[in-house]
Structures are given as C-alpha cells and as structure tokens.
Write a protein that holds these residues in place. Structure first.
Motif: not given
Length: 450
Positions: A107-112, A175-183, A189-198
């Motif tokens: 149910v998270i909105p998507s651009k497309r 997963l980073r996007g999910i925690f950013e949107q639903l977190g 409190i803090a996105n656990p996937f934020a800052g993990i490098p690609y």
C-alpha cells in the motif's frame, strides 16, 4: 517466576541449559538464559546441589535479572516513545508485525504502477528478510525491533550467498525504502538500513546478435515462441510486452504498433515492419491478445519461455551466451531474449537512425540509458558506421575517383534533358490540372533519382 530446568517425563534433562521465566505486559515469557547446567542436580530446585551446580545457578540468576531489567527499560522507552509520538502526531503508533510487512509494503504509494513480476520479486525479498530475522533473531517480531546489527546481518547473508552487486543493491534499496516510508508510523527511531553502502557495480552488458544469428534463431524457434521472437526483432519490445501485446495496440492500416511499456510506463510508437505485418496478417483473432498461448505461458510459467529460447539458441549453434563475473559466483547472461532489444537499437543507431526516433520506439526517457546499456556494436560494425558517417579525409578513404569525360558528358546530357522537361511543364502548367502537374513532377523526380 524464576529459574527453571526443563526435564523429560523420565526425569532426565530435556535441555542442558538454564531457563528463566518472567512476566511482562500480562504475558509469561520463558527464555533460554544461555547458561549451562553443571554439577550434580538435586531432586528439586528448593534443595541445594554441589558447588558446580550452585555456581551455574548463580550465573543463571544474574542473567535472568539482567534480562528482566533490560525488558523493563525497553518497556519504559516504548512508553515514552508512544507518548512522544501521540503528542506530535495525535495518533497511536502502529506496531507493524514483521509477518505483515509485505501487506504494508503493497500500500506504499509508487511513482509508477508496479509490474506483476517486479511485485513478485520484491515480495520474495521481503519474505526472505523476515525469514532471516525469524531464524536468527526470534525475539524480534515487530518492525520497530529491527536493529542496525540485524540489518547488517541480513546484508552480509546476501553477500555470502554470492549474489550479484545489482541484486544486492536492489534488496538494500527495497528494505531501506520500506523502513523510510513505514518507520515513522511504526515507531522506528532510526532506519537500520540507512548508511549501509551499496556495492560497486560490475555491469556486464548484453551483446547484440548478428543478422545470420537472427535468421538461425527464427529457424529453430517452436510455433509458440517464433512469432514472439519475430515481434521482439522488429519492435525492440521487452519479452513481457511482446507476450501481452493486444490487437487494439496494432494499427494494421496505419502501420504502427503503439504500446505502453510495462517497465517504465512510457508510450512506445513502433513502425510495423513488413516481416511482422505479414506474420500478424495470418494470425487468427481468437483473443484480445495477439499471442494468447505465449501470454498464458508468460503469466503462469515464465521459466517455460526462457527454456524455449535457450533451446532455440543452442539448436542455432549460438553458445557464447554467458560469461564469468568477478563479483559473484553466478554467470552473467550476455545473449538472451533481451539481447533482441539490444540488437534492434544497435542496428538502428549504427544505420544512422536519429536518437529521438530510437527513443520513441524503445520508450526510454533518457539518451544515457540507451547509450550505456543498449548501443553495443561489434568492432567491425562500429568501424564501418564511423567510416560511413565521417569525412573521407579523416577515415583514410581519400577523394572519390573523378568521373571520366564520357561519364561527365553523359551526366550533363541527362541533366539537360530533365531541365527541358521541367521547363516545358512550367510553360504549359496553366493549361494542366493540378493533379496532372503533380503526377508529372513525380515522374520527373523518379527520373532524377535514377
């Protein structure tokens, strides 16, 4: 509530570890304390055992108190977080269980609009993440309980399985996007996937087929696959768009195929080449889909299509279809169904078709994507295209050989004759009908071209 030893019905130990039982939020919890039972075990815990047993009991008791204290602190922190959230947002925190993560993601909105296959792959990634947490961190059942250590553990597990950098980055981004949107709603409190490098990409591009290979592939396709492959060859459409092509998208009279691409949502306008037109004219219209059997297979057994195309390549004698990769144990495909799209684009650009026309056909939004991922001419084709387009003085072709005097004279005489015809048409143009003038001009144009 307190320390426990788990025994079987016959009195023997069921587990060699101390367990602790405590109450929180009105619920009883019994957990393995990670302290081994040692020494001589008394008949009941109300009696005293030997020194080794009592030492292990003391360690287990200390561990239980530590866990109880940590649980109370966590409860207090959650209570304060709940109050803070209610003050700021005016609503309760929605505690999202991990087992419901897939449903909340949908149910998270998507651009497309998400494509069916894309949705399946992403839901599979979410399910794999949840199963990893359940197996390795069973105490974490809520989204708000996922820590940085758990997120890093999941990404390390993916990396250790030899997954490519592209797949690794896609899962990390998801997963980073999910925690950013639903977190924020779930009390994270803090996105656990934020800052993990690609991971750095080591892209292996698909290679185009030669004209001879295209003919061989068509000759070895089965009846279901052949019209789909021909469509891809003539339109540069992706496999899914070819299989789901509808008759309403085909304008036989105007000579165009107009489709909305499933991946980008862009509208592609594609001229109907004679080879494809001839194929479509002989197909019965028994469904809204041009290729109903291929559409059903794409929807129910997409691997069946992949198997059929691989078989056609093998029977056509095309063996250089995969290469080794440096960043993963898995091989990379360089010649597959999608290579038909690469082939069309490479041939079109090498032949001098303007980029804007190519983009109208492929539905790409930027030139960069086309040039980076799809324009892959072979060395000889690349050289020929440049020599044809560049001035002769740069490519070493020199000046064109001058015509002989006889050829010069012949050309002049021919031009003089055509000029006389045009002059005659202008002199008597007023006495001719408009249609007659146009017809005569067309005839003269043909003579000039010849």
């Amino acid at each position: 509530m307190g320390l426990e030893i788990q025994k079987k019905k016959d009195g023997s130990l069921k587990s060699n570890w101390w367990y602790g039982r405590f109450e929180m939020d009105g619920r009883n919890h019994c957990i393995n304390l990670g302290v081994e039972i040692k020494g001589r075990i008394p008949k009941t815990l109300r009696k005293q055992g030997d020194t080794a047993f009592e030492c292990s009991r003391t360690l287990a008791g200390a561990k239980l108190k530590e866990l109880q204290s940590e649980a109370r602190n966590t409860k207090t922190a959650k209570h304060h977080l709940q109050e803070l959230y209610e003050i700021k947002a005016g609503e309760d925190i929605a505690l999202i269980p991990l087992k419901e993560l897939e449903a909340h993601w949908e149910v998270i909105p998507s651009k497309r609009k998400r494509a069916t296959q894309q949705t399946k792959r992403q839901k599979a990634s979410i399910r794999q993440f949840r199963e990893f947490i359940e197996a390795n961190f069973p105490a974490a059942t809520l989204m708000s309980q996922i820590t940085r250590r758990m997120a890093l553990g999941w990404m390390k597990d993916i990396n250790d399985k030899g997954m490519s950098a592209t797949s690794y980055n896609v899962k990390l981004s998801l997963l980073r996007g999910i925690f950013e949107q639903l977190g924020p709603e779930a009390g994270v409190i803090a996105n656990p996937f934020a800052g993990i490098p690609y991971r750095a990409l080591n892209t292996v591009h698909r290679q185009p087929f030669t004209q001879e290979e295209l003919n061989q592939i068509l000759n070895h396709c089965d009846p279901i696959l052949r019209p789909v492959v021909l469509t891809a060859m003539c339109t540069a459409m992706r496999r899914g768009d070819c299989c789901r092509l509808k008759w309403e998208s085909v304008d036989m009279e105007g000579g165009f195929v107009t489709v909305k691409t499933s991946k980008t949502g862009e509208v592609a306008e594609i001229p109907l080449f004679p080879a494809l037109r001839s194929e479509l004219e002989h197909l019965p219209r028994v469904s809204e889909f041009v290729f109903p059997e291929a559409e059903e297979m794409y929807r129910t057994n997409i691997h069946g299509l992949s198997w059929r195309f691989k078989k056609a390549l093998k029977n056509a004698g095309i063996t250089d279809t995969v290469v080794e990769r440096e960043d993963t144990r898995m091989k990379a495909s360089v010649k597959d169904f999608h290579s038909l799209r690469t082939t069309w684009i490479t041939m079109a650009l090498s032949a001098g078709v303007p980029m804007e026309l190519v983009r109208r056909v492929t539905g790409h939004s930027t030139v960069d994507v086309v040039l980076k991922h799809y324009f892959r001419p072979g060395k000889e084709a690349f050289k020929t295209a440049l020599e044809t387009a560049m001035p002769k003085m740069l490519t070493g072709g020199g000046e064109e050989a001058p015509e002989t005097e006889a050829e010069d004279q012949k050309s002049d005489d021919s031009n003089q004759e055509l000029l006389k015809k045009i002059r005659g048409l202008l002199e008597f143009g007023e006495d001719l009908e408009k249609d007659a003038i146009l017809r005569r001009l067309a005839e003269i144009e043909k003579e000039l071209a010849a």
